[in-house]
Design a protein around this motif. Structure first.
Motif, PDB file in Angstrom:
ATOM      1  N   ILE A 176       0.873  -1.019   0.053  1.00  0.00           N
ATOM      2  CA  ILE A 176       0.051  -0.009   0.186  1.00  0.00           C
ATOM      3  C   ILE A 176       0.961   1.196   0.011  1.00  0.00           C
ATOM      4  N   ARG A 177       0.785   2.008  -0.832  1.00  0.00           N
ATOM      5  CA  ARG A 177       1.414   3.212  -1.045  1.00  0.00           C
ATOM      6  C   ARG A 177       1.326   4.276   0.023  1.00  0.00           C
TER       7      ARG A 177
ATOM      8  N   ASP B 215      -2.152   6.097   0.842  1.00  0.00           N
ATOM      9  CA  ASP B 215      -3.456   5.402   0.283  1.00  0.00           C
ATOM     10  C   ASP B 215      -4.295   4.842   1.325  1.00  0.00           C
ATOM     11  N   SER B 216      -5.656   4.878   1.061  1.00  0.00           N
ATOM     12  CA  SER B 216      -6.895   4.357   1.755  1.00  0.00           C
ATOM     13  C   SER B 216      -7.396   3.097   0.932  1.00  0.00           C
ATOM     14  N   VAL B 217      -7.158   1.862   1.378  1.00  0.00           N
ATOM     15  CA  VAL B 217      -7.823   0.703   0.483  1.00  0.00           C
ATOM     16  C   VAL B 217      -8.647  -0.149   1.304  1.00  0.00           C
TER      17      VAL B 217
ATOM     18  N   ALA C  44      -1.029   4.733   6.255  1.00  0.00           N
ATOM     19  CA  ALA C  44      -2.156   3.966   5.442  1.00  0.00           C
ATOM     20  C   ALA C  44      -3.243   3.783   6.261  1.00  0.00           C
TER      21      ALA C  44
END
Length: 546
Positions: free
Chosen positions: A305-306, A309-311, A331
């Motif tokens: 995850i960069r 970022d929100s994933v 993150a």
């Protein structure tokens, strides 16, 4: 075209009541699309011959029917059927080759003798190939593999389409007669396997499954068999026709589908399961009654995850030799469904580098590698603040906290926002806080329920062996807490510091300060030095025991 009646005498032998015993498991190859298989329509001559199917069961059918033997074991019985077709690949008088067919016109119910009528256009005579059923012969006389990739897991489908038997013989044309040199014995090329597939029970929304069995030799695919839309309730009795295989490698791949009906095209495949087996031997002509194949969930690839970022992830299943999920910086992770993540030595299952926020709406089970936390920093690593909530079970690796810092590492503040946490610190490590020789910031458990177990020489919440932590706040908003440390060697607190460790801030439980700036307050020494400390919001009681 000459039209002559030829009498072909042949004995066609197809095994029945076949019994199987399996040495291991199996798999199959890509094929071109099925060839056109309609009967010949050009002018033909009639060839009449009789055939015997042995052993017989006295029925005028060419079906495979389940039955039982004298020992009450399941067997499959086979016999001819009127109107069944047998394909014949033969040479014509113009030296070209042709695919023709023979019809079974009658079957004696007592003797099992079948009367067969063939329609062949200008046969020259010579070698011929026979394949049953007709649809399995391509126009070039070869076996058509496409139907084996279109199975539905039932014995009825195999009986109608895949009971493959082949042989070669010599047709002799002499004036107005034709004979077959010697007898023709059709040999079954397949075995029938009754599979019991297990392991696909994690997701209650999976209703149908697609099964692929791949047979390989030396890394190259030999055969591939596919059965689609197998209902969950039928996974224990999946019949598949496979070709005989000697010492081959097999892979069983299963895809679970969110379907309400077999023809539901809107639902997407969700989970994958697989099992590999090497050195498998299956013999043709046999019935393998019970092959149990456990197919565990197929691991997903590690995720990166960069920074920033929100994933959102769902049903993650990762078994990695490194970190399961690596966060390159700050993150936010939302986890839906059932999630399992394990890491290799030195790595956290979810490894942070900046601030880390995790919200689990389903469940998460996380396992850190040796020297690492399950959630937080890896070996010698640094993680920022950790904010988590939801249903989480975490296991720290040796010298690593379940949630917090790994060996010789550090993390920032740790905040639990609610849900249920069950956490097990690794050896020398706290469940929530630090591993050995590491540090963390403040620990704030705002709400929910927690069940935490420290490793040897470590606090349950706080620091591990030679570790350090700051404030530990467990306010009134928490529903329930069970904290337990492992042993009584040296000066170890259940909440606070581990052996030779420090807690430089305060320890607050339900608004009462029991420890501050390395000093016990009131009955803090008795409470915090206990082996087990429990707090229940319903009763408002703090219970501790040695």
């Amino acid at each position: 075209m000459k039209t002559i009646n030829h009498i072909l005498a042949a004995v066609l032998l197809v095994p029945c009541a076949v019994l199987f015993s399996c040495s291991k498991g199996v798999d199959p190859v890509e094929e071109s699309p099925a060839e056109e298989t309609s009967p010949e329509t050009e002018e033909s001559l009639d060839v009449i011959f009789t055939a015997t199917l042995a052993p017989k069961d006295g029925a005028a059918t060419k079906v495979i029917t389940p039955g039982t033997d004298a020992q009450d074991k399941e067997v499959l019985n086979v016999s001819w059927a009127v109107d069944e077709k047998i394909a014949i690949y033969y040479q014509k008088t113009d030296l070209s080759y042709k695919r023709g067919y023979a019809d079974i016109t009658a079957v004696d119910p007592v003797t099992g003798v079948a009367t067969v009528e063939a329609h062949l256009s200008d046969p020259l005579g010579g070698k011929a190939t026979f394949i049953y059923p007709f649809t399995l012969m391509k126009t070039d006389g070869e076996m058509n593999m496409t139907p084996f990739r279109q199975q539905n897991g039932t014995i009825d489908y195999i009986s109608a389409n895949l009971d493959a038997a082949t042989t070669t013989g010599t047709i002799v044309v002499d004036g107005g007669t034709a004979t077959v040199s010697g007898s023709i014995q059709m040999e079954s090329q397949c075995c029938i396997c009754k599979f019991n597939f297990t392991g696909m029970n994690a997701d209650p929304t999976e209703n149908y499954y697609d099964i692929t069995i791949t047979e390989k030799e030396g890394g190259s695919t030999v055969h591939r068999y596919i059965a689609t839309n197998i209902a969950k309730g039928n996974l224990g009795e999946v019949y598949m026709a496979l070709f005989g295989a000697e010492n081959k490698d097999f892979t069983f791949s299963i895809q679970g589908n969110h379907k309400n009906a077999p023809d539901d095209q809107a639902a997407m495949a969700k989970r994958s399961y697989s099992r590999s087996m090497a050195g498998v031997t299956l013999y043709a002509k046999r019935f393998y009654r019970s092959l149990t194949i456990n197919c565990p969930r197929t691991p997903d690839n590690p995720i990166v995850i960069r920074d920033g970022d929100s994933v959102t992830l769902e049903d993650v299943y990762i078994q990695s030799s490194e970190a399961g999920i690596t966060c390159e910086g700050d993150a936010t992770i939302f986890l839906d469904g059932e999630n399992y993540i394990s890491a290799g030595g030195g790595y956290a299952a979810i490894q942070g580098n900046g601030s880390l926020s995790i919200l689990v709406s389903g469940s998460l089970e996380a396992h850190g590698g040796s020297g690492a936390a399950a959630i937080g920093s890896g070996l010698n690593g640094t993680c920022g603040s950790i904010s988590i909530g939801g249903s989480i079970t975490a296991f720290g690796g040796e010298n690593g906290a379940a949630i917090g810092a790994g060996y010789n590492g550090a993390c920032g503040d740790i905040i639990f926002n609610g849900g249920i946490i069950t956490a097990y610190g690794g050896r020398y490590s706290a469940a929530i806080g630090t591993g050995s020789d590491s540090s963390c910031g403040h620990i704030n458990i705002i709400g929910g329920k927690i069940y935490v177990y420290g490793g040897e020489f470590a606090a349950a919440i706080g620091s591990g062996l030679r570790g350090s932590c700051k404030n530990i706040d467990i306010p009134a908003g928490i529903n329930f807490m069970h904290a337990e440390r492992m042993n009584d060697v040296g000066d170890i607190l259940c909440l606070g510091y581990g052996y030779n460790g420090t807690c430089t801030g305060h320890i607050n439980i339900n608004g009462t300060i029991y420890y501050d700036a390395c000093t016990f307050i009131g009955g803090g020494s008795a409470v915090l030095r206990s082996r087990i400390v429990e707090y229940d919001q319903k009763t408002g009681e703090l219970v501790y025991e040695n």
